[in-house]
Design a protein around this motif. Structure first.
Motif, PDB file in Angstrom:
ATOM      1  N   PRO A 185      26.241 112.733  48.597  1.00  0.00           N
ATOM      2  CA  PRO A 185      26.707 112.769  47.031  1.00  0.00           C
ATOM      3  C   PRO A 185      27.379 111.285  46.727  1.00  0.00           C
ATOM      4  N   PRO A 186      27.459 111.051  45.441  1.00  0.00           N
ATOM      5  CA  PRO A 186      28.221 109.690  45.061  1.00  0.00           C
ATOM      6  C   PRO A 186      29.718 109.843  45.599  1.00  0.00           C
ATOM      7  N   GLY A 187      30.084 109.048  45.672  1.00  0.00           N
ATOM      8  CA  GLY A 187      31.672 108.819  46.385  1.00  0.00           C
ATOM      9  C   GLY A 187      31.766 108.891  47.733  1.00  0.00           C
ATOM     10  N   SER A 188      30.691 109.052  48.602  1.00  0.00           N
ATOM     11  CA  SER A 188      30.420 109.242  50.015  1.00  0.00           C
ATOM     12  C   SER A 188      30.911 108.071  50.736  1.00  0.00           C
ATOM     13  N   ILE A 189      30.622 106.724  50.231  1.00  0.00           N
ATOM     14  CA  ILE A 189      30.864 105.372  50.538  1.00  0.00           C
ATOM     15  C   ILE A 189      32.097 104.810  50.475  1.00  0.00           C
ATOM     16  N   ILE A 190      33.078 104.608  51.277  1.00  0.00           N
ATOM     17  CA  ILE A 190      34.498 104.408  51.248  1.00  0.00           C
ATOM     18  C   ILE A 190      34.662 103.284  52.129  1.00  0.00           C
ATOM     19  N   GLY A 191      36.113 102.805  51.829  1.00  0.00           N
ATOM     20  CA  GLY A 191      36.646 101.689  52.777  1.00  0.00           C
ATOM     21  C   GLY A 191      37.652 102.124  53.958  1.00  0.00           C
ATOM     22  N   HIS A 192      37.780 101.274  54.982  1.00  0.00           N
ATOM     23  CA  HIS A 192      38.780 101.688  55.956  1.00  0.00           C
ATOM     24  C   HIS A 192      40.113 101.844  55.208  1.00  0.00           C
ATOM     25  N   SER A 193      40.484 100.731  54.086  1.00  0.00           N
ATOM     26  CA  SER A 193      41.535 100.915  53.402  1.00  0.00           C
ATOM     27  C   SER A 193      41.921 102.302  52.435  1.00  0.00           C
ATOM     28  N   ASP A 194      40.661 103.085  52.317  1.00  0.00           N
ATOM     29  CA  ASP A 194      40.858 104.241  51.540  1.00  0.00           C
ATOM     30  C   ASP A 194      41.093 105.187  52.448  1.00  0.00           C
ATOM     31  N   ILE A 195      40.806 105.534  53.647  1.00  0.00           N
ATOM     32  CA  ILE A 195      41.197 106.622  54.451  1.00  0.00           C
ATOM     33  C   ILE A 195      42.561 106.187  55.390  1.00  0.00           C
ATOM     34  N   ALA A 196      43.002 105.027  55.389  1.00  0.00           N
ATOM     35  CA  ALA A 196      44.085 104.598  56.063  1.00  0.00           C
ATOM     36  C   ALA A 196      44.988 103.596  55.206  1.00  0.00           C
ATOM     37  N   PRO A 197      45.259 103.919  54.011  1.00  0.00           N
ATOM     38  CA  PRO A 197      45.938 102.785  53.237  1.00  0.00           C
ATOM     39  C   PRO A 197      47.336 102.369  53.634  1.00  0.00           C
ATOM     40  N   GLN A 198      48.063 103.039  54.762  1.00  0.00           N
ATOM     41  CA  GLN A 198      49.234 102.651  54.888  1.00  0.00           C
ATOM     42  C   GLN A 198      48.973 101.635  56.071  1.00  0.00           C
ATOM     43  N   ARG A 199      47.755 101.519  56.703  1.00  0.00           N
ATOM     44  CA  ARG A 199      47.775 100.662  57.835  1.00  0.00           C
ATOM     45  C   ARG A 199      46.602  99.552  57.732  1.00  0.00           C
ATOM     46  N   LYS A 200      45.785  99.898  57.057  1.00  0.00           N
ATOM     47  CA  LYS A 200      44.196  98.985  57.063  1.00  0.00           C
ATOM     48  C   LYS A 200      44.166  98.512  55.578  1.00  0.00           C
ATOM     49  N   VAL A 201      43.555  97.243  55.492  1.00  0.00           N
ATOM     50  CA  VAL A 201      43.000  96.520  54.089  1.00  0.00           C
ATOM     51  C   VAL A 201      41.594  96.397  54.043  1.00  0.00           C
ATOM     52  N   ASP A 202      40.889  96.549  55.242  1.00  0.00           N
ATOM     53  CA  ASP A 202      39.508  96.191  55.309  1.00  0.00           C
ATOM     54  C   ASP A 202      38.807  97.182  54.542  1.00  0.00           C
ATOM     55  N   PRO A 203      37.565  96.809  53.862  1.00  0.00           N
ATOM     56  CA  PRO A 203      36.975  95.645  53.919  1.00  0.00           C
ATOM     57  C   PRO A 203      37.549  94.408  52.775  1.00  0.00           C
ATOM     58  N   GLY A 204      38.744  94.839  52.538  1.00  0.00           N
ATOM     59  CA  GLY A 204      39.418  93.647  51.798  1.00  0.00           C
ATOM     60  C   GLY A 204      39.002  93.580  50.166  1.00  0.00           C
ATOM     61  N   PRO A 205      39.700  92.709  49.315  1.00  0.00           N
ATOM     62  CA  PRO A 205      39.649  92.317  47.949  1.00  0.00           C
ATOM     63  C   PRO A 205      38.314  91.511  47.613  1.00  0.00           C
ATOM     64  N   LEU A 206      37.748  90.933  48.733  1.00  0.00           N
ATOM     65  CA  LEU A 206      36.452  90.179  48.070  1.00  0.00           C
ATOM     66  C   LEU A 206      35.091  90.956  48.683  1.00  0.00           C
ATOM     67  N   PHE A 207      35.509  92.167  49.087  1.00  0.00           N
ATOM     68  CA  PHE A 207      34.036  92.869  49.398  1.00  0.00           C
ATOM     69  C   PHE A 207      33.690  93.434  48.071  1.00  0.00           C
ATOM     70  N   PRO A 208      32.315  93.289  47.671  1.00  0.00           N
ATOM     71  CA  PRO A 208      31.551  93.315  46.471  1.00  0.00           C
ATOM     72  C   PRO A 208      31.320  94.645  45.884  1.00  0.00           C
ATOM     73  N   TRP A 209      32.301  95.541  45.951  1.00  0.00           N
ATOM     74  CA  TRP A 209      32.143  96.875  45.563  1.00  0.00           C
ATOM     75  C   TRP A 209      31.054  97.096  44.318  1.00  0.00           C
ATOM     76  N   LYS A 210      31.258  96.290  43.474  1.00  0.00           N
ATOM     77  CA  LYS A 210      30.382  96.279  42.228  1.00  0.00           C
ATOM     78  C   LYS A 210      28.963  96.216  42.521  1.00  0.00           C
ATOM     79  N   ARG A 211      28.551  95.254  43.765  1.00  0.00           N
ATOM     80  CA  ARG A 211      27.149  95.152  43.878  1.00  0.00           C
ATOM     81  C   ARG A 211      26.712  96.562  44.648  1.00  0.00           C
ATOM     82  N   LEU A 212      27.307  97.426  45.417  1.00  0.00           N
ATOM     83  CA  LEU A 212      27.036  98.712  45.669  1.00  0.00           C
ATOM     84  C   LEU A 212      26.885  99.551  44.562  1.00  0.00           C
ATOM     85  N   ALA A 213      27.833  99.438  43.494  1.00  0.00           N
ATOM     86  CA  ALA A 213      27.647 100.214  42.418  1.00  0.00           C
ATOM     87  C   ALA A 213      26.420 100.015  41.549  1.00  0.00           C
ATOM     88  N   ASP A 214      26.275  98.686  41.552  1.00  0.00           N
ATOM     89  CA  ASP A 214      24.892  98.473  40.890  1.00  0.00           C
ATOM     90  C   ASP A 214      23.672  98.738  41.449  1.00  0.00           C
TER      91      ASP A 214
END
Length: 259
Positions: A144-173
């Motif tokens: 379903p929608p919302g199933s694609i997430i980043g490592h920083s979403d599931i471990a925000p206290q220790r991970k930052v990948d895929p980082g602020p330059l990852f083009p999430w908007k392209r995936l949304a488009d």
């Protein structure tokens, strides 16, 4: 008598040789894929280093996507568990290696400089390949929608990948990730600028998104890390971990969408 014993022995051996027999003629409608999420990462090294780490060093992912060329490597079969998520949680589910597919993108991550962290952008061909792979995975596993997430979403206290330059908007488009309507965000932002919600409100809204967030009403370090992870995905120009009107508007609009 010897002939009888020989016949019995052959009969028993024949039964063993036949092996286990299972009837697959009936299938339950009450089932779904074991895969619940796809987690995106960057490797923090080049292709050779990525292949070495992901095949020999005790960590792994299901897929690796090169940068130039953007070749897709399957390192772990989707039916098997890969060791990519570590200590993690999303939407109340913990230790997500068992229920996720991991995709690593060859990218050196960031360099520390006198002006702070400098992140490396992703190549166009790499994101094109990722989108094709994600569409295939989403279709096969009926995610379903919302199933694609980043490592920083599931471990925000220790991970930052895929980082602020990852083009999430392209995936949304491409129809892979929910994205907030800009007009709705602007409308809510103007309202929140007059009166900012409490820290407890932010914590509740972040938890609704799926993040593991303290529910204390206090803006502590853990809460700021979660806010920064959310901002890194939906407001990449500023991810300072501060609860402001725009972040509140993004949360409210997103939580009103299917995810």
């Amino acid at each position: 008598m010897k002939t009888l014993f020989l016949s019995l022995a052959l009969l028993l051996l024949g039964g063993c040789a036949g092996g286990l027999r299972i009837d697959d003629s009936h299938t339950s409608v009450s089932q779904s894929s074991r895969v619940q999420y796809v987690v995106l990462h960057y490797t923090s090294t080049d292709l050779d280093g990525s292949l070495r780490v992901l095949t020999r060093d005790g960590v792994s992912s299901h897929y690796l996507i090169g940068d130039h060329p953007a070749k897709i490597y399957r390192l772990v079969d989707e039916n098997r568990r890969a060791w990519h998520a570590g200590e993690s949680e999303w939407q109340g589910r913990t230790w997500l290696n068992a229920s996720t597919l991991g995709i690593e993108l060859v990218n050196e991550g960031y360099r520390e400089t006198a002006n702070g962290r400098v992140y490396q952008p992703f190549s166009e061909e790499q994101i094109d390949a990722l989108i094709l792979l994600l569409k295939d995975i989403v279709q096969r596993h009926s995610l379903p929608p919302g199933s694609i997430i980043g490592h920083s979403d599931i471990a925000p206290q220790r991970k930052v990948d895929p980082g602020p330059l990852f083009p999430w908007k392209r995936l949304a488009d491409a129809g892979l990730v929910p994205w907030p309507d800009v007009r709705a965000v602007a409308r809510e932002q103007a309202r929140f600028a007059l009166a900012l919600p409490t820290i407890g409100w932010f914590q509740q809204q972040l938890a609704r998104q799926g993040y593991t967030t303290p529910q204390t009403g206090v803006l502590d370090k853990a809460t700021r890390s979660v806010i920064a992870a959310f901002q890194m995905k939906y407001r990449q120009r500023l991810y300072d971990g501060q609860p402001d009107a725009e972040t509140a508007a993004l949360l409210l609009v997103l939580n009103g969408m299917p995810h």
